[in-house]
Motif scaffolding. Structure first.
Motif, PDB file in Angstrom:
ATOM      1  N   ALA A  92       0.763  -1.339   0.131  1.00  0.00           N
ATOM      2  CA  ALA A  92       0.049  -0.051  -0.162  1.00  0.00           C
ATOM      3  C   ALA A  92       0.916   1.190   0.087  1.00  0.00           C
ATOM      4  O   ALA A  92       0.494   2.266  -0.616  1.00  0.00           O
ATOM      5  CB  ALA A  92      -0.843   0.106   1.134  1.00  0.00           C
ATOM      6  N   LEU A  93       1.944   1.330   0.842  1.00  0.00           N
ATOM      7  CA  LEU A  93       2.942   2.386   0.899  1.00  0.00           C
ATOM      8  C   LEU A  93       3.559   2.919  -0.659  1.00  0.00           C
ATOM      9  O   LEU A  93       3.568   3.851  -0.794  1.00  0.00           O
ATOM     10  CB  LEU A  93       4.188   2.090   1.866  1.00  0.00           C
ATOM     11  N   ARG A  97       2.617   5.910  -3.977  1.00  0.00           N
ATOM     12  CA  ARG A  97       3.258   6.823  -4.489  1.00  0.00           C
ATOM     13  C   ARG A  97       3.252   6.867  -5.907  1.00  0.00           C
ATOM     14  O   ARG A  97       2.938   6.050  -6.535  1.00  0.00           O
ATOM     15  CB  ARG A  97       4.773   6.239  -4.188  1.00  0.00           C
ATOM     16  N   SER A  98       3.411   8.136  -6.235  1.00  0.00           N
ATOM     17  CA  SER A  98       3.219   8.360  -8.087  1.00  0.00           C
ATOM     18  C   SER A  98       3.913   7.289  -8.828  1.00  0.00           C
ATOM     19  O   SER A  98       3.602   7.020  -9.999  1.00  0.00           O
ATOM     20  CB  SER A  98       3.438   9.783  -8.416  1.00  0.00           C
ATOM     21  N   LEU A  99       5.111   6.986  -8.371  1.00  0.00           N
ATOM     22  CA  LEU A  99       6.151   6.224  -8.985  1.00  0.00           C
ATOM     23  C   LEU A  99       6.350   4.788  -8.641  1.00  0.00           C
ATOM     24  O   LEU A  99       6.946   4.113  -8.886  1.00  0.00           O
ATOM     25  CB  LEU A  99       7.392   6.810  -9.114  1.00  0.00           C
ATOM     26  N   GLY A 100       5.351   4.559  -7.713  1.00  0.00           N
ATOM     27  CA  GLY A 100       5.484   3.175  -6.885  1.00  0.00           C
ATOM     28  C   GLY A 100       6.731   2.870  -6.265  1.00  0.00           C
ATOM     29  O   GLY A 100       7.138   1.636  -6.539  1.00  0.00           O
ATOM     30  N   ALA A 101       7.540   3.857  -5.800  1.00  0.00           N
ATOM     31  CA  ALA A 101       8.786   3.625  -5.591  1.00  0.00           C
ATOM     32  C   ALA A 101       9.248   4.576  -4.156  1.00  0.00           C
ATOM     33  O   ALA A 101       8.553   5.540  -3.789  1.00  0.00           O
ATOM     34  CB  ALA A 101      10.091   3.962  -6.328  1.00  0.00           C
ATOM     35  N   TRP A 130       7.188  -9.107  -5.775  1.00  0.00           N
ATOM     36  CA  TRP A 130       6.375  -8.085  -5.700  1.00  0.00           C
ATOM     37  C   TRP A 130       7.066  -6.612  -5.653  1.00  0.00           C
ATOM     38  O   TRP A 130       6.211  -5.676  -6.104  1.00  0.00           O
ATOM     39  CB  TRP A 130       5.464  -8.358  -4.335  1.00  0.00           C
ATOM     40  N   VAL A 131       8.200  -6.609  -5.225  1.00  0.00           N
ATOM     41  CA  VAL A 131       9.206  -5.328  -5.249  1.00  0.00           C
ATOM     42  C   VAL A 131      10.548  -5.784  -5.888  1.00  0.00           C
ATOM     43  O   VAL A 131      10.801  -6.946  -5.883  1.00  0.00           O
ATOM     44  CB  VAL A 131       9.195  -4.693  -3.803  1.00  0.00           C
ATOM     45  N   THR A 132      11.111  -4.795  -6.318  1.00  0.00           N
ATOM     46  CA  THR A 132      12.512  -4.866  -6.721  1.00  0.00           C
ATOM     47  C   THR A 132      13.345  -3.661  -6.062  1.00  0.00           C
ATOM     48  O   THR A 132      12.790  -2.826  -5.353  1.00  0.00           O
ATOM     49  CB  THR A 132      12.775  -4.546  -8.311  1.00  0.00           C
ATOM     50  N   ARG A 133      14.492  -4.120  -5.558  1.00  0.00           N
ATOM     51  CA  ARG A 133      15.557  -3.188  -5.003  1.00  0.00           C
ATOM     52  C   ARG A 133      16.842  -2.896  -6.050  1.00  0.00           C
ATOM     53  O   ARG A 133      17.313  -3.657  -6.444  1.00  0.00           O
ATOM     54  CB  ARG A 133      16.078  -3.813  -3.714  1.00  0.00           C
ATOM     55  N   SER A 134      16.954  -1.637  -6.141  1.00  0.00           N
ATOM     56  CA  SER A 134      18.146  -1.334  -6.989  1.00  0.00           C
ATOM     57  C   SER A 134      18.758   0.079  -6.724  1.00  0.00           C
ATOM     58  O   SER A 134      18.141   0.905  -5.986  1.00  0.00           O
ATOM     59  CB  SER A 134      17.632  -1.358  -8.673  1.00  0.00           C
ATOM     60  N   PRO A 135      20.116   0.149  -7.070  1.00  0.00           N
ATOM     61  CA  PRO A 135      20.648   1.460  -6.683  1.00  0.00           C
ATOM     62  C   PRO A 135      19.968   2.659  -7.313  1.00  0.00           C
ATOM     63  O   PRO A 135      19.352   2.637  -8.362  1.00  0.00           O
ATOM     64  CB  PRO A 135      22.236   1.352  -7.133  1.00  0.00           C
ATOM     65  N   LYS A 146      10.931  -0.656  -5.539  1.00  0.00           N
ATOM     66  CA  LYS A 146       9.854  -0.314  -6.588  1.00  0.00           C
ATOM     67  C   LYS A 146       8.788  -1.417  -6.543  1.00  0.00           C
ATOM     68  O   LYS A 146       9.235  -2.536  -6.516  1.00  0.00           O
ATOM     69  CB  LYS A 146      10.533   0.149  -8.054  1.00  0.00           C
ATOM     70  N   LEU A 147       7.659  -1.125  -6.679  1.00  0.00           N
ATOM     71  CA  LEU A 147       6.545  -2.076  -6.799  1.00  0.00           C
ATOM     72  C   LEU A 147       6.646  -2.527  -8.269  1.00  0.00           C
ATOM     73  O   LEU A 147       6.633  -1.852  -9.207  1.00  0.00           O
ATOM     74  CB  LEU A 147       5.234  -1.392  -6.508  1.00  0.00           C
TER      75      LEU A 147
END
Length: 194
Positions: A92-93, A97-101, A130-135, A146-147
């Motif tokens: 939900a958080l 967010r407008s960018l889903g991040a 469901w999410v990714t993590r990147s620099p 990011k979603l």
């Protein structure tokens, strides 16, 4: 009541019994009840500790019981799509967010959890796709969460049902009562939050 994006459910009372919350409209005769479990608790304290001021329980214990009733209803909805309450709150958080991040620090601030807990939760969400993590492309020391499309679709699928849970909780209040109650809670949060 908002998204309830917090940690574990609080224990009832201030010290309520462990008994499951009952329908506040029930009475022995089947007519609407005029006293709830908190009224009974206050009366019991008055009997055993007549000089003790437990008036704060009139508000706090009712808040805790309402949270329990809502979370019990919400958990039934989330279990149907194999979501935990914390994972729903994280999605939900990001979804709003407008960018889903967001950064992990943003997420920690919103959910009031430690960095260790946040790391474990992000690993779990990432492993489920469901999410990714990147620099961050601007500051590579910063991580961006990011979603993903599957995460967004799952959240959208269940969100309407969770809103139904919230609407059932406040169904007995009219528009003016809802706005007044929201204002009272806002004042309390502004007084307590940093």
């Amino acid at each position: 009541m908002g998204q309830n994006e917090a940690g574990p459910a609080p224990s009832d009372e201030v010290t309520m019994t462990s008994q499951e919350p009952q329908d506040p409209q029930e009475s022995q005769e089947g007519a609407p009840a005029t006293q709830d479990a908190v009224d009974r608790m206050i009366a019991e304290w008055a009997e055993v500790r007549p000089g003790l001021d437990v008036s704060s329980n009139q508000v706090v214990s009712r808040m805790l019981r309402l949270i329990r009733l809502f979370e019990r209803d919400r958990e039934r909805v989330l279990e149907s799509v194999e979501l935990e309450p914390w994972s729903f709150d994280m999605l939900a958080l990001l979804r709003r967010r407008s960018l889903g991040a967001a950064t992990p620090r943003d997420l920690m601030s919103a959910t009031l959890v430690t960095s260790g807990t946040m790391t474990a939760r992000l690993k779990s969400l990432e492993s489920r796709g469901w999410v990714t993590r990147s620099p961050d492309t601007i500051d590579r020391r910063q991580v961006i969460v990011k979603l993903t499309t599957p995460g967004r679709e799952l959240f959208d699928q269940v969100f309407a049902d969770v809103l139904d849970c919230q609407n059932r909780l406040i169904a007995c209040l009219d528009k003016g009562e809802r706005e007044h109650l929201a204002g009272v809670f806002r004042m309390m949060l502004l007084n307590l939050e940093d």
